[in-house]
Write a protein that holds these residues in place. Structure first.
Motif, PDB file in Angstrom:
ATOM      1  N   TRP A 681      47.687  32.140  43.577  1.00  0.00           N
ATOM      2  CA  TRP A 681      47.497  30.941  44.144  1.00  0.00           C
ATOM      3  C   TRP A 681      46.035  30.011  44.032  1.00  0.00           C
ATOM      4  CZ3 TRP A 681      45.328  27.257  47.323  1.00  0.00           C
ATOM      5  CH2 TRP A 681      46.646  25.703  47.654  1.00  0.00           C
ATOM      6  N   LEU A 682      46.011  29.035  43.019  1.00  0.00           N
ATOM      7  CA  LEU A 682      45.057  27.707  43.380  1.00  0.00           C
ATOM      8  C   LEU A 682      46.183  26.624  43.466  1.00  0.00           C
ATOM      9  CD1 LEU A 682      42.844  29.169  39.520  1.00  0.00           C
ATOM     10  CD2 LEU A 682      42.866  29.490  42.530  1.00  0.00           C
ATOM     11  N   ALA A 683      45.276  25.691  43.728  1.00  0.00           N
ATOM     12  CA  ALA A 683      45.661  24.028  43.720  1.00  0.00           C
ATOM     13  C   ALA A 683      45.859  23.538  42.645  1.00  0.00           C
ATOM     14  CB  ALA A 683      44.645  23.657  44.520  1.00  0.00           C
ATOM     15  N   PRO A 684      47.629  23.066  42.812  1.00  0.00           N
ATOM     16  CA  PRO A 684      48.335  22.974  41.704  1.00  0.00           C
ATOM     17  C   PRO A 684      47.175  21.916  40.809  1.00  0.00           C
ATOM     18  CG  PRO A 684      49.367  22.876  43.868  1.00  0.00           C
ATOM     19  CD  PRO A 684      48.151  22.961  44.436  1.00  0.00           C
ATOM     20  N   ASP A 685      46.893  21.430  41.399  1.00  0.00           N
ATOM     21  CA  ASP A 685      45.590  20.297  40.423  1.00  0.00           C
ATOM     22  C   ASP A 685      44.009  21.053  39.759  1.00  0.00           C
ATOM     23  OD1 ASP A 685      44.720  20.392  42.983  1.00  0.00           O
ATOM     24  OD2 ASP A 685      43.957  18.373  42.823  1.00  0.00           O
ATOM     25  N   ASP A 686      44.522  22.569  40.422  1.00  0.00           N
ATOM     26  CA  ASP A 686      42.839  23.136  39.849  1.00  0.00           C
ATOM     27  C   ASP A 686      42.660  22.578  38.351  1.00  0.00           C
ATOM     28  OD1 ASP A 686      41.225  25.282  40.745  1.00  0.00           O
ATOM     29  OD2 ASP A 686      41.481  25.692  38.597  1.00  0.00           O
ATOM     30  N   PRO A 687      41.865  21.983  38.319  1.00  0.00           N
ATOM     31  CA  PRO A 687      41.354  21.621  36.826  1.00  0.00           C
ATOM     32  C   PRO A 687      41.688  23.228  35.308  1.00  0.00           C
ATOM     33  CG  PRO A 687      39.155  21.578  37.944  1.00  0.00           C
ATOM     34  CD  PRO A 687      40.578  21.691  38.902  1.00  0.00           C
ATOM     35  N   VAL A 688      41.445  24.748  36.026  1.00  0.00           N
ATOM     36  CA  VAL A 688      41.141  25.485  35.016  1.00  0.00           C
ATOM     37  C   VAL A 688      42.676  26.447  35.098  1.00  0.00           C
ATOM     38  CG1 VAL A 688      39.786  27.448  34.161  1.00  0.00           C
ATOM     39  CG2 VAL A 688      38.766  25.845  35.159  1.00  0.00           C
ATOM     40  N   GLY A 689      43.146  26.794  36.643  1.00  0.00           N
ATOM     41  CA  GLY A 689      43.846  27.007  36.430  1.00  0.00           C
ATOM     42  C   GLY A 689      44.049  28.644  36.829  1.00  0.00           C
ATOM     43  N   ILE A 690      42.880  29.477  36.673  1.00  0.00           N
ATOM     44  CA  ILE A 690      42.443  30.570  36.564  1.00  0.00           C
ATOM     45  C   ILE A 690      40.924  30.746  36.635  1.00  0.00           C
ATOM     46  CG2 ILE A 690      44.000  31.131  34.530  1.00  0.00           C
ATOM     47  CD1 ILE A 690      40.983  31.748  33.783  1.00  0.00           C
ATOM     48  N   ARG A 691      40.840  32.313  37.048  1.00  0.00           N
ATOM     49  CA  ARG A 691      39.265  32.687  37.442  1.00  0.00           C
ATOM     50  C   ARG A 691      38.474  33.613  36.505  1.00  0.00           C
ATOM     51  NH1 ARG A 691      39.364  27.689  39.508  1.00  0.00           N
ATOM     52  NH2 ARG A 691      39.106  26.792  40.936  1.00  0.00           N
ATOM     53  N   GLY A 692      37.651  33.880  36.344  1.00  0.00           N
ATOM     54  CA  GLY A 692      37.726  35.270  36.345  1.00  0.00           C
ATOM     55  C   GLY A 692      37.515  35.882  36.587  1.00  0.00           C
ATOM     56  N   ALA A 693      37.395  37.577  36.083  1.00  0.00           N
ATOM     57  CA  ALA A 693      37.709  37.780  36.937  1.00  0.00           C
ATOM     58  C   ALA A 693      36.207  39.405  36.698  1.00  0.00           C
ATOM     59  CB  ALA A 693      39.283  39.262  36.339  1.00  0.00           C
ATOM     60  N   GLY A 694      35.510  39.360  36.574  1.00  0.00           N
ATOM     61  CA  GLY A 694      34.476  40.290  35.842  1.00  0.00           C
ATOM     62  C   GLY A 694      33.356  40.498  37.127  1.00  0.00           C
ATOM     63  N   GLU A 695      32.939  39.709  37.758  1.00  0.00           N
ATOM     64  CA  GLU A 695      32.179  39.647  38.770  1.00  0.00           C
ATOM     65  C   GLU A 695      33.238  40.574  39.816  1.00  0.00           C
ATOM     66  OE1 GLU A 695      27.986  37.912  37.624  1.00  0.00           O
ATOM     67  OE2 GLU A 695      29.787  36.574  37.152  1.00  0.00           O
ATOM     68  N   ILE A 696      34.356  39.141  40.228  1.00  0.00           N
ATOM     69  CA  ILE A 696      33.964  39.163  41.746  1.00  0.00           C
ATOM     70  C   ILE A 696      34.401  40.172  42.480  1.00  0.00           C
ATOM     71  CG2 ILE A 696      36.093  38.120  41.073  1.00  0.00           C
ATOM     72  CD1 ILE A 696      33.776  36.263  43.838  1.00  0.00           C
ATOM     73  N   GLY A 697      34.994  40.954  42.040  1.00  0.00           N
ATOM     74  CA  GLY A 697      35.642  42.663  42.942  1.00  0.00           C
ATOM     75  C   GLY A 697      34.588  43.278  43.366  1.00  0.00           C
ATOM     76  N   LEU A 698      33.518  43.523  42.821  1.00  0.00           N
ATOM     77  CA  LEU A 698      32.193  44.053  43.102  1.00  0.00           C
ATOM     78  C   LEU A 698      31.131  43.458  43.945  1.00  0.00           C
ATOM     79  CD1 LEU A 698      30.014  46.396  41.322  1.00  0.00           C
ATOM     80  CD2 LEU A 698      28.876  44.904  40.397  1.00  0.00           C
ATOM     81  N   ASN A 699      31.509  42.064  44.095  1.00  0.00           N
ATOM     82  CA  ASN A 699      30.939  41.261  45.200  1.00  0.00           C
ATOM     83  C   ASN A 699      31.351  41.208  46.092  1.00  0.00           C
ATOM     84  OD1 ASN A 699      28.803  40.374  43.621  1.00  0.00           O
ATOM     85  ND2 ASN A 699      30.093  38.446  43.461  1.00  0.00           N
ATOM     86  N   ALA A 700      32.413  41.630  46.692  1.00  0.00           N
ATOM     87  CA  ALA A 700      33.624  41.827  47.485  1.00  0.00           C
ATOM     88  C   ALA A 700      33.703  43.156  47.777  1.00  0.00           C
ATOM     89  CB  ALA A 700      34.600  41.059  47.495  1.00  0.00           C
ATOM     90  N   ALA A 701      33.995  43.869  47.124  1.00  0.00           N
ATOM     91  CA  ALA A 701      34.075  45.091  47.825  1.00  0.00           C
ATOM     92  C   ALA A 701      32.166  45.901  48.143  1.00  0.00           C
ATOM     93  CB  ALA A 701      34.162  45.998  46.355  1.00  0.00           C
ATOM     94  N   ALA A 702      31.649  45.501  47.714  1.00  0.00           N
ATOM     95  CA  ALA A 702      30.138  46.008  48.397  1.00  0.00           C
ATOM     96  C   ALA A 702      29.999  45.870  49.459  1.00  0.00           C
ATOM     97  CB  ALA A 702      28.870  45.968  47.538  1.00  0.00           C
ATOM     98  N   PRO A 703      29.893  44.654  50.120  1.00  0.00           N
ATOM     99  CA  PRO A 703      30.059  44.219  51.396  1.00  0.00           C
ATOM    100  C   PRO A 703      30.889  45.129  52.289  1.00  0.00           C
ATOM    101  CG  PRO A 703      29.972  41.920  50.360  1.00  0.00           C
ATOM    102  CD  PRO A 703      30.245  43.657  49.310  1.00  0.00           C
ATOM    103  N   ALA A 704      32.184  45.094  51.531  1.00  0.00           N
ATOM    104  CA  ALA A 704      33.665  46.210  52.509  1.00  0.00           C
ATOM    105  C   ALA A 704      33.026  47.154  52.875  1.00  0.00           C
ATOM    106  CB  ALA A 704      34.903  45.751  51.664  1.00  0.00           C
ATOM    107  N   ILE A 705      32.133  48.418  51.305  1.00  0.00           N
ATOM    108  CA  ILE A 705      32.187  49.123  52.077  1.00  0.00           C
ATOM    109  C   ILE A 705      30.759  49.509  52.662  1.00  0.00           C
ATOM    110  CG2 ILE A 705      31.196  51.229  50.668  1.00  0.00           C
ATOM    111  CD1 ILE A 705      32.742  50.232  48.268  1.00  0.00           C
ATOM    112  N   ALA A 706      29.494  48.886  52.268  1.00  0.00           N
ATOM    113  CA  ALA A 706      28.986  48.509  53.803  1.00  0.00           C
ATOM    114  C   ALA A 706      29.055  48.329  55.373  1.00  0.00           C
ATOM    115  CB  ALA A 706      27.897  47.373  52.926  1.00  0.00           C
ATOM    116  N   ASN A 707      29.599  47.318  55.166  1.00  0.00           N
ATOM    117  CA  ASN A 707      30.424  47.014  56.471  1.00  0.00           C
ATOM    118  C   ASN A 707      31.362  48.314  57.358  1.00  0.00           C
ATOM    119  OD1 ASN A 707      29.294  44.937  57.536  1.00  0.00           O
ATOM    120  ND2 ASN A 707      31.055  43.303  56.305  1.00  0.00           N
TER     121      ASN A 707
END
Lengths: 738, 151
Positions: A681-707
């Motif tokens: 779900w993104l806002a219906p009026d989101d100007p792009v409608g998608i976000r890139g997948a390249g980096e974001i998984g890494l940025n969430a996974a590392a702090p979760a593992i550290a925590n």
């Protein structure tokens, strides 16, 4: 639908990477690199090497224009060391010879004397008065200052305050394909086949080095055998081009792994000192951050990495006041550069650890604590900038809370277990003022295919399959009617770098913008040939159909249309999604992601094993689901490496890990099954409608593992990767050693 | 010295030096680009080949030791690999693909060794494939594909 194009060819070994399949008569290129980390070049004599039979070129800094330097914000790097060497493994000279044996013999004939200079081995020492200077400008490469509100006063109002300092590893991209390529000269120019994320940028850089017009340099930048940012940097292309242009013969130059481990740009080690506080209700009031970054010897992307890290240091939370300082210091420790996560990974890991420590101190559940402090849907961005609203943040928090509970680890004498969470956001694309705009082409080619031409590159992320899916969703055509041409400066339109998670966004927006003008040209052409009004026609699989008399076959095939009308071309230009702000570099489009990780810790050995990982990326509906899934699971494994196994240590400027016997990228036995739960779900009026997948998984996974490590041990890691010795020390201090 | 061996069913007679590795002979002289050099010390598995049916790191194999053997590279697997490739495709297990030929060889060796109807255990799969590094995929889709294939 395939996740990547060419999958079977890749498996059967018939897929050609850029450094493979060299033409007959290709010379062997080889590098002479510096054994010292910091030294003055007193003498460099290549005459004996040049006169060896079978040697066709020997090049040094003397063969490069004296004002030619590389970099982005700061130009400070020569392709071959000039007067000084600044890191171990820095190229000093290169040869091209008929065989490897002759090339090696030529390298041995190069006479050089290096006079050692004091080695700057730690960023803190680098900034001391009296430290040896790597560059005339001093060792402070760049800095970052930002404040909002009065953090000092707000700390007075805090019920709970904690501080935590985290040092992050020098992670090496370590793609399986080594840096290298083939360069083929012609009488007037060159063709350079070597991995790059930016074919046009590489083309103009190489052309300016060789004094050639851009059009005489052709750059083929993909397919790439893995990059993760490592090949976004200019690597051996200038040296390779120089060899081939000098030798007037094709040259192949590929690094060996031990050379790559010293030469390739790495993730910058950050030392991040944070102080955060909250009121009795758990509301975050103040943050101070002091960040010191080991930049290595040349600026490269360092200033941008620092800026991105500092911009993301508040994660997805609304602090009342912040006071941020970041400094980037030159050292003789290799060269830091672009690597998936780009500074944000380091600071997000630090802040997420700090948030958990504070939540625990305030006796608030870590997920509840995150909800209390989540930035509002219409809040300005972390540095006060206008951003695309992020109402999806609360959806991500909901999804994280709704995850099914882990199957409990059986408690045992030997093992401790822990669960960690993270909720982050990072800017997509480049900060305002960067190369955010893009161009591309929609064309009906003479062979009757609707082709999207761009200079975006395929590196295994599935760009081509994603583009094909966008084309199929945009045009009512069959699989055989569409084509995706990527990866080179032949595109005729510069799409900008395929980096900062922007590839899919750029392709989608270009095709969206070009669709109607392109279709109109097709319809006009078809109507003219068939002598019917345009509204009597419909484009479908294979070509144009007359609406009134539906046929099984098109009345005008795409190839007949192309044969009659010629190539039909629509050039597309789109602006970047960006705002600019005085004083700081800011992003406008942000991507959110949450993660949950589980770890098991062996109290006997101190070994940490990641037992589970859930990723909840808010990237809208995946366009190419298998490729999207693969981006997330691959990012998860790299996060695991960042937290638990990977670090390139330097001792007094000496590279300590030269291959995979001392640098450990995760194996299949180290990585658990990674579960991906897209928050579409993104806002219906989101100007792009998608976000890139390249980096974001890494940025969430590392702090979760550290925590998760912090939760298992009741102690937050201070250094990554987490070392068994540190774990055992913590357990001993807690009296929990078996 | 001269050595004779079969490569993907074709007889070969090659001049090799005592210190040549199988990687350089196969990739440079025999045109087997599937035999990729990445770490060159037997850690990454990108150069994995079959020697008399058993998987081996070509970078650790002295070329002379190929004398009299039957060598198979990913280029020569033919129909033996069809089912594996289908599963890997359906699961999206491959990304940049640089590790893929070596991985495919390891999978063929593993799955052909397992007796008929014997279910491959996760731990055995992980032990065997720990010698094939993949930097892109995180292995999740690969593990799912192969465990499902063998069950």
């Amino acid at each position: 639908m395939n996740a990547v194009t060419g999958l079977e060819e890749k498996l059967r070994g018939t897929f050609r990477y850029l450094a493979e399949g060299q033409p007959e008569g290709t010379l062997h290129g080889a590098l002479l690199t510096s054994p010292l980390a910091h030294a003055t070049i007193r003498r460099l004599d290549v005459s004996a090497a040049r006169s060896l039979n079978g040697v066709h070129a020997v090049v040094t800094a003397a063969d490069v224009p004296s004002d030619f330097l590389m970099g982005t914000a700061i130009l400070d790097r020569p392709p071959l060391a000039r007067a000084k060497v600044r890191f171990q493994g820095e190229p000093i000279a290169a040869v091209a010879a008929e065989t490897k044996a002759i090339a090696d013999a030529a390298l041995a004939l190069i006479a050089f004397e290096l006079e050692p200079l004091p080695i700057v081995s730690a960023p803190r020492d680098a900034l001391d008065e009296g430290a040896a200077k790597l560059h005339d400008s001093g060792n402070l490469c760049s800095d970052f200052i930002y404040s909002r509100g009065d953090a000092r006063a707000d700390f007075e109002d805090c019920a709970h305050v904690i501080d935590h300092t985290l040092t992050t590893p020098r992670q090496v991209p370590a793609a399986m394909e080594l840096e290298g390529g083939i360069c083929i000269p012609s009488p007037t120019g060159i063709e350079l086949r070597a991995a790059t994320h930016s074919p046009f940028y590489t083309r103009s850089l190489i052309a300016s080095m060789l004094g050639l017009p851009d059009k005489e340099v052709r750059v083929i930048g993909s397919p790439i055998g893995g990059s993760y940012g490592g090949k976004e940097e200019i690597h051996i292309q200038p040296v390779l081009a120089l060899l081939a242009w000098t030798a007037r013969r094709p040259v192949r130059l590929v690094l060996e792994r031990s050379q790559s481990m010293a030469f390739a740009t790495t993730r910058h080690p950050f030392e991040i000192a944070l102080k955060i506080g909250c009121d009795r209700a758990g509301r975050l009031l103040a943050l101070t951050a002091d960040v010191l970054v080991d930049n290595g010897a040349y600026a490269s992307f360092g200033p941008e990495v620092l800026d991105t890290g500092m911009e993301c240091i508040q994660s997805a939370y609304a602090f009342k006041s912040v006071s941020l300082r970041g400094r980037l210091a030159y050292t003789n420790n290799g060269v830091g550069g672009a690597f998936r996560g780009f500074g944000a990974l380091q600071t997000l890991t630090a802040i997420e650890l700090a948030v958990d420590i504070l939540a625990r101190k305030a006796s608030i559940d870590p997920l509840a604590f995150r909800r209390i402090n989540l930035a509002g849907a219409n809040d300005p961005g972390p540095l006060g900038q206008a951003i695309i609203p992020q109402p999806e943040l609360s959806k991500v928090a909901d999804a994280l809370s709704a995850l099914p509970v882990w199957r409990d680890e059986t408690p045992s004498q030997r093992y401790l277990s822990g669960t960690g969470y993270a909720l982050v956001r990072k800017g997509e694309g480049f900060a305002g003022g960067g190369p955010n705009g893009a161009s591309g082409v929609l064309a009906l080619t003479l062979d009757g295919q609707v082709t999207f031409q761009s200079s975006l590159v395929e590196m295994g992320q599935g760009l081509e399959s994603t583009v094909r899916n966008i084309l199929l969703a945009s045009f009512d055509l069959g699989d055989a009617d569409i084509c995706c041409a990527t990866g080179s400066s032949d595109a005729g339109a510069d799409s900008g770098p395929t980096s900062a998670s922007r590839g899919t966004q750029i392709a989608l927006r270009l095709i969206r913008a070009g669709k109607m003008p392109f279709l109109e040209k097709l319809y006009v052409g078809a109507a003219e040939i068939l002598q019917v009004p345009m509204d009597a026609l419909r484009l479908g699989p294979g070509g144009f159909y007359q609406r009134m008399a539906p046929q099984n076959k098109p009345d005008l095939s795409l190839s007949d249309l192309a044969a009659s009308a010629g190539e039909i071309v629509t050039r597309i230009d789109i602006p970047g999604i960006e705002t600019t702000q005085a004083g700081v570099k800011v992003h406008t489009l942000f991507t959110a992601c949450a993660a949950r990780a589980g770890v098991r810790i062996d109290r006997w050995t101190g070994q940490v094993v990641c037992t589970g990982l859930d990723l909840l990326p808010a990237c809208g509906p995946p366009i190419s689901p298998l490729a999207f899934h693969g981006q997330m699971t691959g990012a998860g494994a790299q996060a695991l490496g960042f937290c638990l196994t990977e670090h390139q240590p330097y001792e007094e400027g000496t590279v300590m890990a030269r291959n995979f016997d001392s640098y450990f990228i995760p194996t299949i036995a180290d990585v658990p099954d990674i579960n991906v739960h897209p928050v579409t779900w993104l806002a219906p009026d989101d100007p792009v409608g998608i976000r890139g997948a390249g980096e974001i998984g890494l940025n969430a996974a590392a702090p979760a593992i550290a925590n998760a490590v912090a939760s298992a041990l009741d102690a937050a890691p201070t250094h990554l990767p987490v070392r068994p010795e540190w774990v055992l020390g913590v357990l001993a201090r807690q009296g929990r050693t078996p | 010295m001269r050595i004779s061996f079969t490569l993907n069913g074709e007889p070969q007679n090659r001049q090799v030096n005592p210190f040549d590795k199988a990687t350089s002979i196969l990739a440079e002289q025999c045109g087997q680009e599937s035999v990729k050099t990445s770490c060159a010390i037997g850690r990454c598995g990108a150069c994995t080949i079959l020697v008399d049916g058993k998987s081996a790191n070509a970078c650790l194999l002295i070329a002379a030791k190929m004398d009299g053997t039957d060598v198979v590279t990913a280029e020569g697997l033919g129909a033996r690999a069809d089912a594996i490739i289908d599963r890997l495709r359906q699961n999206g297990a491959i990304q940049c693909g640089y590790c893929a030929p070596g991985l495919l060889i390891s999978l063929v060796a593993l799955l052909e060794r397992a007796p008929d109807g014997d279910k491959l255990e996760r731990q055995e799969l992980e032990t065997v494939l720990a010698g094939n590094l993949c930097r892109c995929s995180g292995y999740t889709a690969l593990r799912k594909a192969i465990l499902a294939l063998s069950s």
